[in-house]
Write an enzyme that holds these catalytic residues in place. Structure first.
Site, PDB file in Angstrom:
ATOM      1  N   SER A   1       0.844  -1.196   0.000  1.00 37.97           N
ATOM      2  CA  SER A   1       0.000   0.000   0.000  1.00 37.97           C
ATOM      3  C   SER A   1       0.875   1.240   0.000  1.00 37.97           C
ATOM      4  O   SER A   1       0.608   2.212  -0.727  1.00 37.97           O
ATOM      5  CB  SER A   1      -0.876   0.030   1.254  1.00 37.97           C
ATOM      6  OG  SER A   1      -1.430  -1.224   1.538  1.00 37.97           O
ATOM      7  N   THR A   2       1.908   1.197   0.815  1.00 39.35           N
ATOM      8  CA  THR A   2       2.805   2.337   0.969  1.00 39.35           C
ATOM      9  C   THR A   2       3.542   2.659  -0.329  1.00 39.35           C
ATOM     10  O   THR A   2       3.944   3.796  -0.551  1.00 39.35           O
ATOM     11  CB  THR A   2       3.820   2.019   2.096  1.00 39.35           C
ATOM     12  OG1 THR A   2       3.080   1.631   3.253  1.00 39.35           O
ATOM     13  CG2 THR A   2       4.698   3.197   2.427  1.00 39.35           C
TER      14      THR A   2
ATOM     15  N   TYR B   1      -1.291 -11.061   2.930  1.00 34.93           N
ATOM     16  CA  TYR B   1      -1.384  -9.667   3.376  1.00 34.93           C
ATOM     17  C   TYR B   1      -2.838  -9.404   3.741  1.00 34.93           C
ATOM     18  O   TYR B   1      -3.693  -9.275   2.870  1.00 34.93           O
ATOM     19  CB  TYR B   1      -0.903  -8.739   2.253  1.00 34.93           C
ATOM     20  CG  TYR B   1      -0.977  -7.256   2.526  1.00 34.93           C
ATOM     21  CD1 TYR B   1      -1.286  -6.723   3.777  1.00 34.93           C
ATOM     22  CD2 TYR B   1      -0.713  -6.353   1.507  1.00 34.93           C
ATOM     23  CE1 TYR B   1      -1.328  -5.358   3.996  1.00 34.93           C
ATOM     24  CE2 TYR B   1      -0.755  -4.979   1.713  1.00 34.93           C
ATOM     25  CZ  TYR B   1      -1.077  -4.490   2.951  1.00 34.93           C
ATOM     26  OH  TYR B   1      -1.125  -3.134   3.159  1.00 34.93           O
TER      27      TYR B   1
ATOM     28  N   LYS C   1       0.929 -11.033   7.088  1.00 29.12           N
ATOM     29  CA  LYS C   1       1.138  -9.653   7.524  1.00 29.12           C
ATOM     30  C   LYS C   1      -0.201  -9.189   8.045  1.00 29.12           C
ATOM     31  O   LYS C   1      -1.171  -9.065   7.298  1.00 29.12           O
ATOM     32  CB  LYS C   1       1.581  -8.784   6.351  1.00 29.12           C
ATOM     33  CG  LYS C   1       1.719  -7.344   6.716  1.00 29.12           C
ATOM     34  CD  LYS C   1       2.477  -6.623   5.648  1.00 29.12           C
ATOM     35  CE  LYS C   1       1.665  -5.524   5.004  1.00 29.12           C
ATOM     36  NZ  LYS C   1       1.090  -4.579   5.952  1.00 29.12           N
TER      37      LYS C   1
ATOM     38  N   GLY D   1       1.312  -5.162  11.302  1.00 28.15           N
ATOM     39  CA  GLY D   1       1.188  -4.198  10.206  1.00 28.15           C
ATOM     40  C   GLY D   1       0.869  -2.786  10.655  1.00 28.15           C
ATOM     41  O   GLY D   1       0.960  -1.855   9.870  1.00 28.15           O
TER      42      GLY D   1
ATOM     43  N   ASP E   1       2.117   0.111  12.846  1.00 36.36           N
ATOM     44  CA  ASP E   1       3.309   0.551  13.561  1.00 36.36           C
ATOM     45  C   ASP E   1       2.967   1.105  14.950  1.00 36.36           C
ATOM     46  O   ASP E   1       3.743   0.952  15.891  1.00 36.36           O
ATOM     47  CB  ASP E   1       4.036   1.637  12.747  1.00 36.36           C
ATOM     48  CG  ASP E   1       4.129   1.266  11.272  1.00 36.36           C
ATOM     49  OD1 ASP E   1       3.729   0.149  10.902  1.00 36.36           O
ATOM     50  OD2 ASP E   1       4.587   2.113  10.495  1.00 36.36           O
ATOM     51  N   GLU E   2       1.792   1.746  15.041  1.00 33.12           N
ATOM     52  CA  GLU E   2       1.382   2.375  16.303  1.00 33.12           C
ATOM     53  C   GLU E   2       0.955   1.336  17.344  1.00 33.12           C
ATOM     54  O   GLU E   2       0.750   1.657  18.496  1.00 33.12           O
ATOM     55  CB  GLU E   2       0.272   3.414  16.050  1.00 33.12           C
ATOM     56  CG  GLU E   2      -0.957   2.932  15.294  1.00 33.12           C
ATOM     57  CD  GLU E   2      -0.778   2.949  13.771  1.00 33.12           C
ATOM     58  OE1 GLU E   2       0.277   2.494  13.280  1.00 33.12           O
ATOM     59  OE2 GLU E   2      -1.714   3.388  13.084  1.00 33.12           O
TER      60      GLU E   2
ATOM     61  N   SER F   1       5.019   1.400   7.214  1.00 36.46           N
ATOM     62  CA  SER F   1       5.349   2.578   6.404  1.00 36.46           C
ATOM     63  C   SER F   1       6.232   3.553   7.168  1.00 36.46           C
ATOM     64  O   SER F   1       7.159   4.139   6.603  1.00 36.46           O
ATOM     65  CB  SER F   1       4.060   3.287   5.990  1.00 36.46           C
ATOM     66  OG  SER F   1       3.368   3.769   7.138  1.00 36.46           O
TER      67      SER F   1
HETATM   68  C1  HMN Z   1       2.087  -1.753   3.018  1.00 35.25           C
HETATM   69  O1  HMN Z   1       1.445  -2.618   2.442  1.00 35.25           O
HETATM   70  O2  HMN Z   1       2.627  -0.848   2.430  1.00 35.25           O
HETATM   71  C2  HMN Z   1       2.246  -1.721   4.501  1.00 35.25           C
HETATM   72  O3  HMN Z   1       2.749  -2.864   4.961  1.00 35.25           O
HETATM   73  C3  HMN Z   1       1.055  -1.288   5.168  1.00 35.25           C
HETATM   74  C4  HMN Z   1       1.351  -0.979   6.636  1.00 35.25           C
HETATM   75  O4  HMN Z   1       0.696  -1.930   7.416  1.00 35.25           O
HETATM   76  C5  HMN Z   1       0.866   0.386   6.908  1.00 35.25           C
HETATM   77  N1  HMN Z   1      -0.546   0.420   6.611  1.00 35.25           N
HETATM   78  C6  HMN Z   1      -1.042   1.304   5.765  1.00 35.25           C
HETATM   79  O5  HMN Z   1      -0.398   2.200   5.275  1.00 35.25           O
HETATM   80  C7  HMN Z   1      -2.485   1.167   5.424  1.00 35.25           C
HETATM   81  C8  HMN Z   1       1.169   0.842   8.317  1.00 35.25           C
HETATM   82  O6  HMN Z   1       2.553   0.930   8.418  1.00 35.25           O
HETATM   83  C9  HMN Z   1       0.535   2.206   8.605  1.00 35.25           C
HETATM   84  O7  HMN Z   1       0.852   3.112   7.575  1.00 35.25           O
HETATM   85  C10 HMN Z   1       1.007   2.804   9.910  1.00 35.25           C
HETATM   86  O8  HMN Z   1       0.833   1.882  10.944  1.00 35.25           O
HETATM   87  C11 HMN Z   1       0.266   4.106  10.223  1.00 35.25           C
HETATM   88  O9  HMN Z   1      -1.089   3.838  10.497  1.00 35.25           O
END
Ligand code: HMN
Length: 292
Positions: free
Chosen positions: A47-48, A136, A164, A188, A190-191, A207
């Site tokens: 997604s990122t 995922y 994931k 997945g 981070d928070e 991300s």
């Molecule tokens: C991806 O597929 O790029 C990531 O693995 C997704 C990842 O889980 C992020 N989720 C999204 O961006 C939807 C998280 O890192 C998220 O950005 C972060 O926890 C902030 O909410």
């Protein structure tokens, strides 16, 4: 599969104003993750990476550049999921030829696929290559919720080695951990890394690790050592940072934070908007407060 444990940045991609991949910028983001964030690996095409807005050719280009820049210095996971399973198969084959350590695929989205259809999708993708697959799961974006038993049905294919887990459902996370102790589970969100780490995850994919990878590793390692209070202090700072990033626009803000460190993170891919002047000013404040 223990070789795949660890901290992975979900790789951001630098685009030019017209939505083309900015190869120089992409290479800089990869180098920043390896050299400065010290991650164990990269999750490419997630997604990122703004992946679901890209053509097949662009997805291939990003896989190729990432492998060429990282070589064998870190682990690489290629996210190949798409609602066109034939595209997923072609991308899985390409990433495997390039030498990716594992592939991953988002649950097929948009249409309300049945579990049988989802299972067919995963088995079709992974049985087309000599590689391993990480599911995922991101129900908030796909609408797909799978049960403990359904994960178990997918894990019957021994090439499907983990998930994931991008969800805030800690009951499900704990049930999966207990039921499948030998499968890999990556956090997945981070928070929520600390509570996920307490549940026994094998790593995390995020991300914000593109800019906050050092703190992420500290949280993970302290939690594994049972030092929960210390880990929580770092999670608190991390979440002050993540709250500020989310309030200012997730991917545009992370790109601005990279630019403030000299990394040519470029534009977002339309229809996703890049940071405007106001967002750039806030990003500068976030940088000074948490990353400077
Ligand atoms: C991806 O597929 O790029 C990531 O693995 C997704 C990842 O889980 C992020 N989720 C999204 O961006 C939807 C998280 O890192 C998220 O950005 C972060 O926890 C902030 O909410």
């Amino acid at each position: 599969n223990a070789d795949m444990k660890g901290i992975y940045s979900a790789l951001l991609v630098s685009f030019d104003e017209n939505g083309k991949v900015n190869e120089k910028g992409l290479r800089e983001i990869i180098r920043h993750n390896i050299d400065k964030m010290k991650v164990d690996g990269l999750y490419v095409g997630g997604s990122t990476g703004e992946n679901f807005m890209l053509s097949t050719e662009e997805k291939r280009e990003i896989f190729r550049i990432a492998k060429d820049e990282a070589k064998d210095s870190i682990k690489l996971i290629a996210q190949v999921g798409s609602i066109n399973v034939y595209e997923s198969v072609a991308l899985a084959q390409y990433a495997t030829e390039l030498g990716y350590d594992a592939i991953s695929a988002v649950t097929p989205f948009y249409y309300k696929f049945t579990f049988q259809e989802i299972k067919d999708y995963y088995n079709t993708i992974i049985n087309s290559v000599e590689n391993r697959l990480i599911i995922y799961s991101i129900p908030a974006l796909t609408g797909v919720n799978m049960s403990v038993a359904q994960f178990g049905e997918l894990f019957e294919n021994e090439k499907i080695i983990g998930v994931k887990f991008t969800a805030a459902d800690f009951f499900l996370l704990e049930r999966l951990r207990k039921a499948y102790p030998d499968h890999l589970i990556y956090a997945g969100f981070d928070e929520m890394m600390l509570p996920a780490a307490v549940c026994g995850i094998d790593g995390a994919i995020g991300s914000t690790f593109n800019v906050n990878g050092i703190r992420a590793r500290q949280i993970y390692e302290l939690a594994q050592a049972g030092k929960i209070e210390e880990a929580l202090k770092i999670q608190h700072v991390t979440n002050d940072l993540i709250s500020a990033i989310l309030a200012n626009g997730l991917y545009p803000t992370i790109k601005e934070l990279l630019k403030l460190q000299g990394v040519d993170a470029g534009y977002c891919h339309r229809p996703m908007a890049s940071a405007d002047e106001g967002q750039k000013a806030v990003a500068k404040e976030i940088f000074d407060n948490y990353l400077g």
